[in-house]
Write a protein that holds these residues in place. Structure first.
Motif, PDB file in Angstrom:
ATOM      1  N   VAL A   6      62.921  31.310  48.399  1.00 19.88           N
ATOM      2  CA  VAL A   6      64.008  31.594  49.322  1.00 19.88           C
ATOM      3  C   VAL A   6      63.737  30.976  50.695  1.00 19.88           C
ATOM      4  O   VAL A   6      64.637  30.404  51.322  1.00 19.88           O
ATOM      5  CB  VAL A   6      64.241  33.115  49.450  1.00 19.88           C
ATOM      6  N   ILE A   7      62.504  31.065  51.151  1.00 15.83           N
ATOM      7  CA  ILE A   7      62.149  30.460  52.433  1.00 15.83           C
ATOM      8  C   ILE A   7      62.426  28.959  52.391  1.00 15.83           C
ATOM      9  O   ILE A   7      62.994  28.370  53.319  1.00 15.83           O
ATOM     10  CB  ILE A   7      60.677  30.710  52.771  1.00 15.83           C
ATOM     11  N   ARG A   8      62.064  28.333  51.281  1.00 18.39           N
ATOM     12  CA  ARG A   8      62.311  26.901  51.134  1.00 18.39           C
ATOM     13  C   ARG A   8      63.798  26.618  50.986  1.00 18.39           C
ATOM     14  O   ARG A   8      64.325  25.629  51.506  1.00 18.39           O
ATOM     15  CB  ARG A   8      61.527  26.364  49.943  1.00 18.39           C
ATOM     16  N   GLY A   9      64.502  27.493  50.269  1.00 21.87           N
ATOM     17  CA  GLY A   9      65.938  27.325  50.109  1.00 21.87           C
ATOM     18  C   GLY A   9      66.707  27.481  51.418  1.00 21.87           C
ATOM     19  O   GLY A   9      67.824  26.986  51.543  1.00 21.87           O
ATOM     20  N   ARG A  10      66.096  28.173  52.374  1.00 13.08           N
ATOM     21  CA  ARG A  10      66.710  28.319  53.689  1.00 13.08           C
ATOM     22  C   ARG A  10      66.098  27.363  54.698  1.00 13.08           C
ATOM     23  O   ARG A  10      66.341  27.461  55.898  1.00 13.08           O
ATOM     24  CB  ARG A  10      66.589  29.773  54.175  1.00 13.08           C
ATOM     25  N   ASP A  11      65.290  26.443  54.211  1.00 14.44           N
ATOM     26  CA  ASP A  11      64.665  25.424  55.058  1.00 14.44           C
ATOM     27  C   ASP A  11      63.855  26.065  56.176  1.00 14.44           C
ATOM     28  O   ASP A  11      63.774  25.532  57.296  1.00 14.44           O
ATOM     29  CB  ASP A  11      65.731  24.493  55.636  1.00 14.44           C
ATOM     30  N   GLY A  12      63.274  27.228  55.870  1.00 14.14           N
ATOM     31  CA  GLY A  12      62.430  27.913  56.832  1.00 14.14           C
ATOM     32  C   GLY A  12      63.172  28.638  57.936  1.00 14.14           C
ATOM     33  O   GLY A  12      62.548  29.234  58.822  1.00 14.14           O
TER      34      GLY A  12
END
Length: 213
Positions: free
Chosen positions: A201-207
């Motif tokens: 999720v963190i990666r999917g939100r680009d951090g």
């Protein structure tokens, strides 16, 4: 554009208006945000009796005359099964509202019980992690799984739940208690609290996370 950018946009606006630290995240307060950000002008929902016990919700979009001087506009009607409890109703409505952002054009969708909770199967295959890197791999699932993920991330945002991971691992809090706190189906707590899901999720939100300070 990051895969989960719509979640960040919705949560940022919700926090600006209402303060997302005041849980539960209310779907009635989410509705005007989806109306502002999505392709329909108005969103309505209603409890409905479906002849099939396997249907939990459906969304249909329409064009309508918005009244004098306003011309023709669009609206979405979300119908959810009368058999759903409070937590499942919230989840179903939130998921369907995301279709007002994700779907390219008006149409009709039905959510069946068999469509939900299979997300855990994809997570065990690390598929979500791959999708966070390469969004076009999401195509086989159309927008159904993406809307499901976005509903999880809106009703129990990672900004709020990440501090519960150690407590859950240490037995200081149970999935049932977390579900009651955030008013989401307990079945989604295990999914949302898994380490692989957190990182995906963190990666999917680009951090990008909402600043709660």
């Amino acid at each position: 554009m990051a895969l989960l950018d719509p979640v960040h946009a919705v949560l940022s606006e919700y926090h600006r208006r209402y303060d997302m630290r005041q849980v539960e995240i209310r779907i009635d307060l989410l509705r005007p945000i989806f109306e502002d950000m999505g392709y329909v002008d108005k969103i309505y929902w209603e409890r409905f009796f479906f002849k099939s016990k396997y249907i939990i919700a459906q969304i249909k979009t329409y064009l309508q005359d918005m009244g004098p001087y306003k011309g023709v506009g669009s609206y979405a009607r979300i119908q959810f099964s009368e058999n759903l409890n409070y937590c499942w109703t919230r989840f179903a409505i939130c998921k369907e509202m995301y279709h007002c952002i994700l779907d390219a054009q008006p149409g009709s969708r039905i959510t069946n019980t068999g469509d939900l909770l299979t997300l855990s199967e994809y997570l065990t295959d690390d598929l979500l992690s791959e999708l966070a890197d390469e969004a076009d791999k999401f195509a086989p699932f159309e927008t159904e799984k993406l809307a499901e993920i976005m509903a999880i991330e809106t009703l129990i945002p990672i900004e709020l739940r990440r501090h519960l991971a150690d407590a859950l691992d240490g037995g200081l809090v149970t999935p049932h208690q977390i579900a009651l706190r955030y008013r989401i189906p307990e079945e989604y707590v295990g999914i949302s609290m898994s380490a692989g899901y957190f990182s995906a999720v963190i990666r999917g939100r680009d951090g990008k996370l909402v600043d709660l300070s």
